[in-house]
Each structure stands twice: as structure tokens, then as C-alpha cells.
Enzyme design. Structure first.
Site, PDB file in Angstrom:
ATOM      1  N   THR A  13       0.829  -1.213   0.000  1.00 47.86           N
ATOM      2  CA  THR A  13       0.000   0.000   0.000  1.00 47.86           C
ATOM      3  C   THR A  13       0.863   1.263   0.000  1.00 47.86           C
ATOM      4  O   THR A  13       0.468   2.281  -0.571  1.00 47.86           O
ATOM      5  CB  THR A  13      -0.980   0.031   1.192  1.00 47.86           C
ATOM      6  N   ARG A  66      23.051 -16.558   2.744  1.00 48.93           N
ATOM      7  CA  ARG A  66      22.594 -15.163   2.883  1.00 48.93           C
ATOM      8  C   ARG A  66      23.487 -14.235   2.060  1.00 48.93           C
ATOM      9  O   ARG A  66      23.017 -13.249   1.489  1.00 48.93           O
ATOM     10  CB  ARG A  66      22.647 -14.777   4.364  1.00 48.93           C
ATOM     11  N   ASN A 108      13.465   4.504   4.793  1.00 54.09           N
ATOM     12  CA  ASN A 108      12.560   3.453   5.272  1.00 54.09           C
ATOM     13  C   ASN A 108      11.354   4.108   5.930  1.00 54.09           C
ATOM     14  O   ASN A 108      11.482   5.153   6.564  1.00 54.09           O
ATOM     15  CB  ASN A 108      13.310   2.586   6.301  1.00 54.09           C
ATOM     16  N   HIS A 110       8.625   3.467   8.872  1.00 55.76           N
ATOM     17  CA  HIS A 110       8.387   2.611  10.049  1.00 55.76           C
ATOM     18  C   HIS A 110       7.086   3.052  10.713  1.00 55.76           C
ATOM     19  O   HIS A 110       6.872   4.250  10.909  1.00 55.76           O
ATOM     20  CB  HIS A 110       9.558   2.703  11.032  1.00 55.76           C
ATOM     21  N   GLU A 148      23.600   1.616   9.465  1.00 57.79           N
ATOM     22  CA  GLU A 148      24.005   0.239   9.758  1.00 57.79           C
ATOM     23  C   GLU A 148      23.101  -0.404  10.811  1.00 57.79           C
ATOM     24  O   GLU A 148      23.051  -1.633  10.905  1.00 57.79           O
ATOM     25  CB  GLU A 148      25.459   0.184  10.277  1.00 57.79           C
ATOM     26  N   ALA A 180      -0.865   8.755   8.136  1.00 57.39           N
ATOM     27  CA  ALA A 180       0.552   9.097   8.268  1.00 57.39           C
ATOM     28  C   ALA A 180       1.406   8.505   7.144  1.00 57.39           C
ATOM     29  O   ALA A 180       1.955   9.239   6.319  1.00 57.39           O
ATOM     30  CB  ALA A 180       1.070   8.648   9.632  1.00 57.39           C
TER      31      ALA A 180
HETATM   32  C1  GAR Z   1       3.775  -0.723   6.662  1.00 58.47           C
HETATM   33  O1  GAR Z   1       2.931  -0.460   7.762  1.00 58.47           O
HETATM   34  C2  GAR Z   1       5.191  -0.317   7.003  1.00 58.47           C
HETATM   35  O2  GAR Z   1       5.263   0.819   7.804  1.00 58.47           O
HETATM   36  C3  GAR Z   1       5.675  -1.534   7.750  1.00 58.47           C
HETATM   37  O3  GAR Z   1       5.162  -2.619   7.004  1.00 58.47           O
HETATM   38  C4  GAR Z   1       3.910  -2.224   6.423  1.00 58.47           C
HETATM   39  C5  GAR Z   1       3.930  -2.561   4.947  1.00 58.47           C
HETATM   40  O4  GAR Z   1       2.662  -2.356   4.391  1.00 58.47           O
HETATM   41  N1  GAR Z   1       7.098  -1.561   7.844  1.00 58.47           N
HETATM   42  C6  GAR Z   1       7.748  -2.011   8.929  1.00 58.47           C
HETATM   43  O5  GAR Z   1       7.186  -2.493   9.881  1.00 58.47           O
HETATM   44  C7  GAR Z   1       9.256  -1.883   8.852  1.00 58.47           C
HETATM   45  N2  GAR Z   1       9.857  -2.133  10.132  1.00 58.47           N
HETATM   46  P1  GAR Z   1       2.470  -2.186   2.827  1.00 58.47           P
HETATM   47  O6  GAR Z   1       3.141  -3.382   2.156  1.00 58.47           O
HETATM   48  O7  GAR Z   1       0.984  -2.199   2.629  1.00 58.47           O
HETATM   49  O8  GAR Z   1       3.095  -0.881   2.408  1.00 58.47           O
END
Ligand code: GAR
Length: 213
Positions: A13, A66, A108, A110, A148, A180
Site C-alpha cells: 500500500t 545469505r 525506510n 516505520h 548500519e 501518516a
Molecule cells: C507498513 O505499515 C510499514 O510501515 C511496515 O510494514 C507495512 C507494509 O505495508 N514496515 C515495517 O514495519 C518496517 N519495520 P504495505 O506493504 O501495505 O506498504
């Protein structure tokens, strides 16, 4: 043009929010050049396809170690020659080599107000479960540069969202996305494209005013 690679793990999304802004002209000077998923068949890849953006899957399951996965991920990123890499729900630890190759060029999203509910083990719904268990009255989302560490890089934008009586992890997650995440992730890309995000030696950011045209 700011060439952007978006990395995803799930529904996408946040990717959709970026694609929508690119399509409706609110991300001028930005080109989404490639979407990389770490899981085959995730809906985010459908979203990329529908928007005419190249999507590919680099899954750790396809590689013996990995290190081999990290090599393939880095190759898929660098081949696209990105100016910016956006982790939009990408639940993979970014290899230190990649962070070193793209200093302050990986961001990123979060789903909490960092430094709350972040770091190891805090991703997706787990973040909202922890926020509700702690009884916070306000949560939200953060866009930050990737360093990092885990969720430890310079913060670019944050937006607070009120917790409501009766919230479940799912309802809080949805409201934080709508109010948000889907706003501040495209906004951070816009600011970076406009050259308005500066990272200081103290690892905090400063957003500069837009220059008059
Ligand atoms: C989102 O809420 C994003 O903030 C979170 O994963 C979801 C992905 O949703 N990310 C984390 O938790 C990173 N630590 P989406 O695939 O619908 O965008």
C-alpha cells in the site's frame, strides 16, 4: 530525474501511495524505475505491473547462503542505477555493503514514532500490538534514512496519529497507514527530489525552505 527503486515485502500500500503520486503529478522529477520484492507473488508486484513499472523478485529461498542473496539483491538494485532506494514495508535486513554503497540514499518507513516501538522484532502488526499493550495515547509513523543499525538512521519526517478507545492492532495499523504513512513517504521522496533534506554531522536532518521559482 531522481531514479527511485522501491523494495517491498507484502501488500504494497505504501508503494501504491508513491505510484499514485507519480501518476498524478505530485512527485515531479521522480521516476520509479524498479520494484524489488523478496517474496514471489506478493500483491506489491501486481501494483508495479499495473503502473507499468518493472518488478522483480529476489527471494532468499533461491540462494544457498545469505551472502549470495545479498549479492543478488545488491546487483538488482545497482543495475537500476538508483539515486534513491525506498524501503516500503521491506522486511529484510539491509546488508551493510548496501548501506555503505548508498549513504543517506536509502529511506525506510516505520509504523511508529521512532524511537518508540522500533528495532529488532518491531515490524508490521507487532509494532501496533506493542503500542496498544503499552497504552500509548499517540502513535504514528516515521520516515528515516537507513544506516548500519535497525531503525536508527537520521529521521526525515514523522506524523502523529491518536490512538482511539477500542482500537485493535489492525484498526490502529490502518489509521496510521491512511493518516501518516501514505502521506509522509511520498512527501519525503518529494523533499529529497527537491534537494531539501540535509543530514548534519550530528545525524539529524534539516528540511530547507523551497527556493522561489
Ligand atoms: C507498513 O505499515 C510499514 O510501515 C511496515 O510494514 C507495512 C507494509 O505495508 N514496515 C515495517 O514495519 C518496517 N519495520 P504495505 O506493504 O501495505 O506498504
Amino acid at each position: 530525474m531522481l531514479r527511485v527503486v522501491v523494495c517491498v515485502s507484502g501488500g504494497g500500500t505504501n508503494l501504491q501511495a508513491i505510484l499514485d503520486c507519480a501518476a498524478n503529478g505530485t512527485l515531479p522529477g521522480v521516476e520509479i524505475v524498479r520494484v524489488i520484492a523478496n517474496n514471489p507473488g506478493v500483491y506489491a508486484l501486481e501494483r508495479a505491473k499495473a503502473a507499468g513499472v518493472e518488478g522483480l523478485c529476489i527471494s532468499p529461498k533461491e540462494f544457498g547462503t545469505r551472502e549470495e542473496f545479498n549479492d543478488a539483491l545488491l546487483a538488482a538494485v545497482s543495475e537500476a542505477q538508483p539515486d534513491l532506494i525506498v524501503l516500503a514495508g521491506f522486511l529484510v535486513a539491509i546488508p551493510p555493503r548496501m548501506v555503505a554503497a548508498y549513504p543517506n540514499r536509502i529511506i525506510n518507513i516505520h509504523p511508529s514514532l521512532i524511537p518508540s516501538f522500533c528495532g529488532k522484532g518491531y515490524y508490521g502488526l507487532k509494532v501496533h500490538e506493542a503500542a496498544l499493550a503499552r497504552g500509548v495515547k499517540v502513535s504514528g509513523a516515521t520516515v528515516h534514512f537507513v544506516d548500519e543499525g535497525m531503525d536508527s538512521g537520521p529521521i526525515i519526517l514523522q506524523r502523529a496519529v491518536a490512538v482511539q478507545d477500542g482500537d485493535t492492532p489492525q484498526s490502529l495499523q490502518r489509521r496510521i497507514m491512511e493518516e501518516a504513512e501514505w502521506q509522509i513517504l511520498p512527501e519525503a521522496i518529494r523533499l529529497i527530489a527537491q534537494g531539501r533534506v540535509q543530514v548534519g554531522t550530528d545525524r539529524t536532518t534539516r528540511i530547507t525552505e523551497r527556493q522561489a521559482q
